[in-house]
Design a protein around this motif. Structure first.
Motif, PDB file in Angstrom:
ATOM      1  N   PRO A  60       0.917  -1.141   0.024  1.00 40.76           N
ATOM      2  CA  PRO A  60      -0.196  -0.224   0.223  1.00 40.76           C
ATOM      3  C   PRO A  60       1.053   0.827  -0.079  1.00 40.76           C
ATOM      4  N   GLY A  61       0.619   2.186  -1.039  1.00 39.66           N
ATOM      5  CA  GLY A  61       1.613   3.896  -0.551  1.00 39.66           C
ATOM      6  C   GLY A  61       2.456   3.188  -2.262  1.00 39.66           C
ATOM      7  N   ALA A  62       2.130   2.106  -2.688  1.00 37.18           N
ATOM      8  CA  ALA A  62       3.842   2.064  -3.498  1.00 37.18           C
ATOM      9  C   ALA A  62       3.278   2.924  -5.081  1.00 37.18           C
ATOM     10  N   GLY A  63       1.869   3.390  -5.372  1.00 34.78           N
ATOM     11  CA  GLY A  63       1.282   4.245  -5.826  1.00 34.78           C
ATOM     12  C   GLY A  63       1.175   3.606  -6.848  1.00 34.78           C
ATOM     13  N   LYS A  64       0.017   1.727  -7.092  1.00 30.46           N
ATOM     14  CA  LYS A  64       0.235   1.734  -7.820  1.00 30.46           C
ATOM     15  C   LYS A  64      -0.936   1.541  -8.721  1.00 30.46           C
ATOM     16  N   SER A  65      -2.247   2.648  -8.219  1.00 30.09           N
ATOM     17  CA  SER A  65      -3.021   3.018  -8.725  1.00 30.09           C
ATOM     18  C   SER A  65      -2.831   4.312  -9.368  1.00 30.09           C
ATOM     19  N   THR A  66      -1.773   5.387  -9.197  1.00 26.80           N
ATOM     20  CA  THR A  66      -1.437   6.201  -9.894  1.00 26.80           C
ATOM     21  C   THR A  66      -0.541   5.346 -11.195  1.00 26.80           C
ATOM     22  N   LEU A  67       0.116   4.651 -11.038  1.00 31.02           N
ATOM     23  CA  LEU A  67       1.123   3.717 -11.754  1.00 31.02           C
ATOM     24  C   LEU A  67       0.165   3.310 -13.429  1.00 31.02           C
ATOM     25  N   THR A  68      -0.631   2.613 -12.957  1.00 30.19           N
ATOM     26  CA  THR A  68      -2.125   1.480 -13.825  1.00 30.19           C
ATOM     27  C   THR A  68      -2.113   2.367 -14.428  1.00 30.19           C
ATOM     28  N   ASP A  69      -2.814   4.747 -13.626  1.00 29.63           N
ATOM     29  CA  ASP A  69      -3.331   5.555 -14.486  1.00 29.63           C
ATOM     30  C   ASP A  69      -2.532   5.366 -15.835  1.00 29.63           C
ATOM     31  N   ARG A  70      -1.329   5.881 -15.645  1.00 29.45           N
ATOM     32  CA  ARG A  70      -0.237   6.265 -16.634  1.00 29.45           C
ATOM     33  C   ARG A  70       0.012   5.280 -17.571  1.00 29.45           C
ATOM     34  N   LEU A  71      -0.149   3.687 -17.313  1.00 29.29           N
ATOM     35  CA  LEU A  71      -0.103   2.451 -18.320  1.00 29.29           C
ATOM     36  C   LEU A  71      -1.151   2.163 -19.260  1.00 29.29           C
ATOM     37  N   ILE A  72      -2.408   2.483 -18.623  1.00 34.86           N
ATOM     38  CA  ILE A  72      -3.794   3.377 -19.672  1.00 34.86           C
ATOM     39  C   ILE A  72      -3.633   3.967 -20.391  1.00 34.86           C
ATOM     40  N   VAL A  73      -2.878   5.053 -20.246  1.00 34.67           N
ATOM     41  CA  VAL A  73      -2.773   6.066 -21.542  1.00 34.67           C
ATOM     42  C   VAL A  73      -1.824   5.368 -22.985  1.00 34.67           C
ATOM     43  N   GLU A  74      -0.677   4.586 -22.298  1.00 37.25           N
ATOM     44  CA  GLU A  74       0.387   3.774 -22.828  1.00 37.25           C
ATOM     45  C   GLU A  74      -0.704   3.321 -23.878  1.00 37.25           C
ATOM     46  N   ALA A  75      -1.314   2.339 -22.859  1.00 33.94           N
ATOM     47  CA  ALA A  75      -2.272   1.002 -24.142  1.00 33.94           C
ATOM     48  C   ALA A  75      -3.424   2.143 -25.013  1.00 33.94           C
ATOM     49  N   ARG A  76      -3.905   2.978 -24.101  1.00 33.14           N
ATOM     50  CA  ARG A  76      -4.755   3.480 -25.627  1.00 33.14           C
ATOM     51  C   ARG A  76      -3.725   4.447 -26.972  1.00 33.14           C
ATOM     52  N   GLN A  77      -2.789   4.498 -25.994  1.00 31.53           N
ATOM     53  CA  GLN A  77      -1.752   5.220 -27.095  1.00 31.53           C
ATOM     54  C   GLN A  77      -1.624   4.609 -28.194  1.00 31.53           C
ATOM     55  N   ARG A  78      -1.866   3.332 -28.084  1.00 30.28           N
ATOM     56  CA  ARG A  78      -1.228   2.060 -29.455  1.00 30.28           C
ATOM     57  C   ARG A  78      -2.021   2.071 -29.488  1.00 30.28           C
ATOM     58  N   GLY A  79      -3.760   2.311 -29.533  1.00 33.67           N
ATOM     59  CA  GLY A  79      -5.392   1.665 -29.407  1.00 33.67           C
ATOM     60  C   GLY A  79      -5.500   0.347 -28.917  1.00 33.67           C
ATOM     61  N   GLU A  80      -5.016  -0.367 -27.949  1.00 34.31           N
ATOM     62  CA  GLU A  80      -5.988  -0.975 -27.333  1.00 34.31           C
ATOM     63  C   GLU A  80      -6.683  -0.254 -26.283  1.00 34.31           C
ATOM     64  N   LYS A  81      -7.987  -0.928 -26.018  1.00 33.33           N
ATOM     65  CA  LYS A  81      -8.995  -1.291 -25.697  1.00 33.33           C
ATOM     66  C   LYS A  81      -8.639  -1.820 -24.142  1.00 33.33           C
ATOM     67  N   VAL A  82      -8.701  -0.876 -22.678  1.00 27.31           N
ATOM     68  CA  VAL A  82      -8.292  -0.857 -22.182  1.00 27.31           C
ATOM     69  C   VAL A  82      -9.626  -1.710 -20.470  1.00 27.31           C
ATOM     70  N   GLY A  83      -9.492  -2.720 -20.087  1.00 30.71           N
ATOM     71  CA  GLY A  83     -10.278  -3.019 -18.958  1.00 30.71           C
ATOM     72  C   GLY A  83      -9.422  -3.505 -17.314  1.00 30.71           C
ATOM     73  N   VAL A  84      -9.936  -2.502 -16.566  1.00 22.63           N
ATOM     74  CA  VAL A  84      -9.530  -2.176 -15.302  1.00 22.63           C
ATOM     75  C   VAL A  84     -10.308  -3.108 -14.357  1.00 22.63           C
ATOM     76  N   LEU A  85      -9.598  -3.548 -13.493  1.00 24.05           N
ATOM     77  CA  LEU A  85     -10.320  -4.684 -12.366  1.00 24.05           C
ATOM     78  C   LEU A  85      -9.109  -4.408 -11.439  1.00 24.05           C
ATOM     79  N   ALA A  86     -10.348  -3.629 -10.095  1.00 24.90           N
ATOM     80  CA  ALA A  86      -9.290  -3.074  -9.160  1.00 24.90           C
ATOM     81  C   ALA A  86     -10.157  -3.761  -7.650  1.00 24.90           C
ATOM     82  N   VAL A  87      -9.365  -4.986  -6.668  1.00 21.52           N
ATOM     83  CA  VAL A  87      -9.486  -5.745  -6.133  1.00 21.52           C
ATOM     84  C   VAL A  87      -9.839  -5.207  -5.366  1.00 21.52           C
ATOM     85  N   ASP A  88     -10.411  -5.015  -3.905  1.00 23.71           N
ATOM     86  CA  ASP A  88     -10.172  -4.336  -2.911  1.00 23.71           C
ATOM     87  C   ASP A  88     -10.386  -4.797  -1.826  1.00 23.71           C
TER      88      ASP A  88
END
Length: 318
Positions: A60-88
């Motif tokens: 917790p606190g490692a910045g996973k959500s912020t990093l995942t957010d940035r990876l979504i941007v990278e995937a979208r720039q490559r034309g990928e359709k992205v799903g995210v499952l956030a397990v709480d």
């Protein structure tokens, strides 16, 4: 003549196949709640699509959500359709997700190519629930190219994620003891890639050296894969493009060595085990007398478990 349930399933399946996002949301809710209609939909839809499934875990606190957010941007720039499952982690009172959809990812809510869903772990001993795998199957069937599964990074979830994802990304920070805790927990052995996030903080180079030393002593990975280490600063996006390329490289490695099918089988095995575990949990909650007899020493845990699994044997001798 079709039953009402069959008619409902067929109608929802039709909307799902047409790309109706509300049908996806409804299907996910049915599956997560264990509704028979959800199980029927799963049987009809499972096995369609081949998404790249990336597990993101770490303390917790490692910045996973912020990093995942940035990876979504990278995937979208490559034309990928992205799903995210956030397990709480589940609320012990309501059974629902405590953290809810990650706020940092919500800038994507207007993008039809991104779908974010929070799932509760629902008492899966600190780990992932079987519903996570079922939700993955639905997202794949809906046509997502890449699915990120983000765990809260506590308890069993860090190990479970390696059984569910094709690629496991472990996010660490330069914080004192982060690497040491990863070594102790055995998480080093399940990570396919490492991200040392918040690398702009003091100690980043030290943790990278610690990771490299530990990897030198680790057993070889399937196909000879050696987990790479990526310094990142998710808040600014620094290093995220290189990390995304690393995710791609691992996927190509799995393809090149014929390892993806083994991942899919292990995912199904995990799902079946999760269902059995959930059944056992429900049965023990209803078996107060048997549990009390174990506490009094009248039955062994194994005898009580056999009686729960074979109710007809309860009339026989202990």
């Amino acid at each position: 003549m079709a039953s009402a349930g069959e008619t409902q399933a067929a109608e929802l399946e039709g909307r799902f196949r047409e790309g109706d996002i509300r049908a996806l949301a409804r299907a996910l809710t049915l599956v997560e709640s264990g509704h028979p209609l959800g199980q029927e939909l799963l049987k009809r839809l499972r096995g369609q699509g081949r998404a790249k499934v990336v597990g993101v875990t770490g303390s917790p606190g490692a910045g996973k959500s912020t990093l995942t957010d940035r990876l979504i941007v990278e995937a979208r720039q490559r034309g990928e359709k992205v799903g995210v499952l956030a397990v709480d982690p589940s609320s012990p009172f309501t059974g629902g997700a405590i953290l809810g959809d990650r706020i940092r990812m919500m800038r994507h809510h207007q993008d039809p190519g991104v779908y974010i869903r929070s799932l509760a772990s629902r008492g899966a001993l600190g780990g992932l629930a079987g519903a996570t795998v079922a939700a993955l199957a639905l997202l794949e069937a809906f046509g997502f190219d890449r699915i990120f599964v983000e765990t809260v990074g506590v308890g069993q979830s860090e190990v479970d994620i390696a059984r569910v994802a094709d690629t496991t990304l472990l996010v660490l920070t330069p914080a004192a003891g982060d690497a040491v805790q990863a070594f102790k927990a055995g998480v080093m052995e399940i990570a396919d890639l490492f991200a040392v996030n918040k690398f702009d903080l003091p100690g980043g180079d030290r943790i990278i050296q610690e990771l490299k030393s530990a990897l030198d002593l680790s057993p070889p990975r399937p196909g000879g894969w050696r987990p790479p280490i990526f310094p990142t600063v998710a808040a600014t996006g620094e290093g995220v493009e290189a990390l995304f390329e690393g995710l791609e490289a691992h996927h190509q490695h799995l393809l090149g060595h014929g390892l993806l099918e083994a991942h899919r089988l292990e995912r199904a095995r995990f799902e079946v085990e999760s269902v059995i575990q959930e059944w056992g949990r429900k049965k023990t909650h209803k078996a107060g007398d048997l549990v009390a007899r174990v506490a009094r020493g009248e039955l062994s845990p194994e005898e009580a478990a056999r009686r729960l699994l074979r109710p007809e044997a309860q009339e026989g001798p202990a």
